[in-house]
Write an enzyme that holds these catalytic residues in place. Structure first.
Site, PDB file in Angstrom:
ATOM      1  N   SER A 181       0.825  -1.204   0.000  1.00  0.00           N
ATOM      2  CA  SER A 181       0.000   0.000   0.000  1.00  0.00           C
ATOM      3  C   SER A 181       0.866   1.264   0.000  1.00  0.00           C
ATOM      4  O   SER A 181       1.563   1.534  -0.981  1.00  0.00           O
ATOM      5  CB  SER A 181      -0.959  -0.040   1.190  1.00  0.00           C
ATOM      6  OG  SER A 181      -1.965   0.919   1.079  1.00  0.00           O
ATOM      7  N   HIS A 386      -7.599  -5.830   0.072  1.00  0.00           N
ATOM      8  CA  HIS A 386      -6.405  -5.018   0.314  1.00  0.00           C
ATOM      9  C   HIS A 386      -5.633  -5.472   1.547  1.00  0.00           C
ATOM     10  O   HIS A 386      -4.398  -5.535   1.529  1.00  0.00           O
ATOM     11  CB  HIS A 386      -6.829  -3.552   0.472  1.00  0.00           C
ATOM     12  CG  HIS A 386      -5.715  -2.562   0.404  1.00  0.00           C
ATOM     13  ND1 HIS A 386      -5.178  -2.118  -0.786  1.00  0.00           N
ATOM     14  CD2 HIS A 386      -5.017  -1.913   1.377  1.00  0.00           C
ATOM     15  CE1 HIS A 386      -4.217  -1.249  -0.550  1.00  0.00           C
ATOM     16  NE2 HIS A 386      -4.094  -1.100   0.758  1.00  0.00           N
TER      17      HIS A 386
END
Length: 411
Positions: A181, A386
């Site tokens: 990320s 995610h």
């Protein structure tokens, strides 16, 4: 950005917890020598608990921030120990996270342990402002000046400083990079604005890469993005420059609301899913208290604001200070795009269909702008989200085995 709302939910739930449950917490002994509570220890204590060697180092950035790094120099395999000329792997966390994320789920799944057992010298970074990097040669974290940064400065200053330290200590001239990320965002910034660092990267692995964001599906990010300019102004006026710092109250709230015996455990799980994508089967709920003991680890409010700006603009560009501020900072009314065409290091993009923060179409846009992509690897599970890139029950066969195989290939 993806872990903010779970803590807000934790605070609400703590206020609603019956008195008898709160009383139960008084009997909890966080130092008990068992699997569950071992993870409430510091990063070094967690690593030592599992029988791995660990070192702590401090990198100093060009603008004076002191960044703590954690190192696992070798694994637990028979005959493992200090050795010359070991290949180095550097791991960089995401927003509101820390080096703890690479070790918190234990040796069977956490990437730092897997790489150490594979024979690598593993270094884990901590960006400025998080739990482990709250020092500066002159600035005080209680003052606004300390927090005057976004992930732009992490890419320009922090990542280079930590890479340089790892290479200096190990005597190597190149290393492998794995980021998750925001750890990918800062990588792209470093390689585009400080292109000399391309020559220091053997291979780079971007897990859930975040650069272009206009197609993200997270309802929470989409809700606050229109107000990011007001948020930046208000937090500056109110002196709220630090976002979600870690403290004992947050740890207690996370433990009480997310532990197996809590009636609110599914609240914790579903808030995570609403932010990052639903994938109930891959979340080990028993690990939620351990995760919440280490996350959030703190960040500057401007890091969150900068991501909101990317969503609004549809571009991967520097911080938007407003027309007047941009003219003073950049000499133009709009902030400049990051020059991704300068990136020459070999990069592997690891993405998933159900990632609500790094949408497939945005990853494809990023791929089209990079010159030396090893490959864009889709996780073979449609529901993979995610957060699964670090916590999924089957993260090893679904993603990490491929990452390790690629790293081995680029030695």
């Amino acid at each position: 950005m993806l872990r903010i709302l779970i803590l807000l939910a934790a605070v609400v739930c703590v206020l609603a917890i019956p008195a008898e449950i709160l009383k139960d917490f008084q009997d909890v002994n966080p130092s008990a020598d068992n699997e569950q509570f071992s993870r409430f220890r510091s990063v070094t204590e967690m690593i030592e608990y599992y029988g791995y060697p660990v070192e702590t180092h401090v990198a100093t950035t060009g603008d004076g921030y002191l960044l703590t790094m954690h190192r696992i120099p070798y694994g637990r395999a028979p005959g493992a120990g200090p050795a010359l000329n070991k290949k180095v792997v550097f791991l960089q966390h995401g927003l509101l996270c820390s080096s703890a994320d690479w070790v918190v789920v234990g040796p069977q799944r956490a990437l730092a342990y897997l790489l150490a057992d594979e024979g690598y010298d593993v270094w884990m970074g901590n960006a400025r402002g998080n739990t482990h990097s709250r020092d500066h040669v002159t600035l005080n974290p209680d003052r606004r000046a300390f927090w005057d940064f976004s992930w732009h400065e992490i890419g320009v200053h922090d990542i280079p400083a930590m890479i340089d330290l790892a290479l200096r200590v190990t005597g190597r001239d190149k290393l492998h990079y794995v980021g998750h990320s925001q750890g990918t965002t800062s990588l792209f910034i470093m390689l585009s604005l400080r292109p000399e660092y391309n020559d220091k990267i053997l291979s780079a692995h971007a897990l859930a890469p975040v650069a272009f964001m206009s197609n993200l599906r997270s309802p929470f990010v989409r809700a606050f993005a229109p107000f990011v300019d007001s948020l930046d102004t208000m937090t500056n006026l109110l002196g709220m420059n630090e976002f979600m710092p870690s403290n004992s109250m947050m740890q207690m709230g996370g433990y009480l609301t997310c532990r197996d015996s809590s009636p609110f455990q599914e609240v914790c799980a579903n808030v995570l899913f609403l932010i990052a994508g639903f994938n109930s089967e891959q979340l080990n709920r028993t690990e939620l208290p351990a995760i919440m003991a280490n996350t959030p680890a703190g960040a500057a409010t401007r890091q969150l604001v900068h991501y909101g700006q990317l969503y609004n603009s549809g571009r991967f560009r520097q911080f938007d200070h407003g027309r007047i501020g941009n003219m003073a900072e950049y000499g133009s009314f709009s902030p400049p795009d990051y020059p991704l065409d300068r990136i020459t290091a070999p990069i592997a993009l690891h993405f998933s269909d159900n990632d609500w923060l790094a949408a497939v179409v945005d990853v494809q846009t990023l791929r089209s702008r990079l010159r030396n992509v090893i490959g864009a690897f889709r996780v073979p599970l449609a529901s993979f989200n995610h957060l699964d890139f670090q916590w999924a029950i089957d993260i090893r066969p679904l993603c990490y085995n491929r990452v390790i195989s690629l790293i081995n290939r680029f030695n």
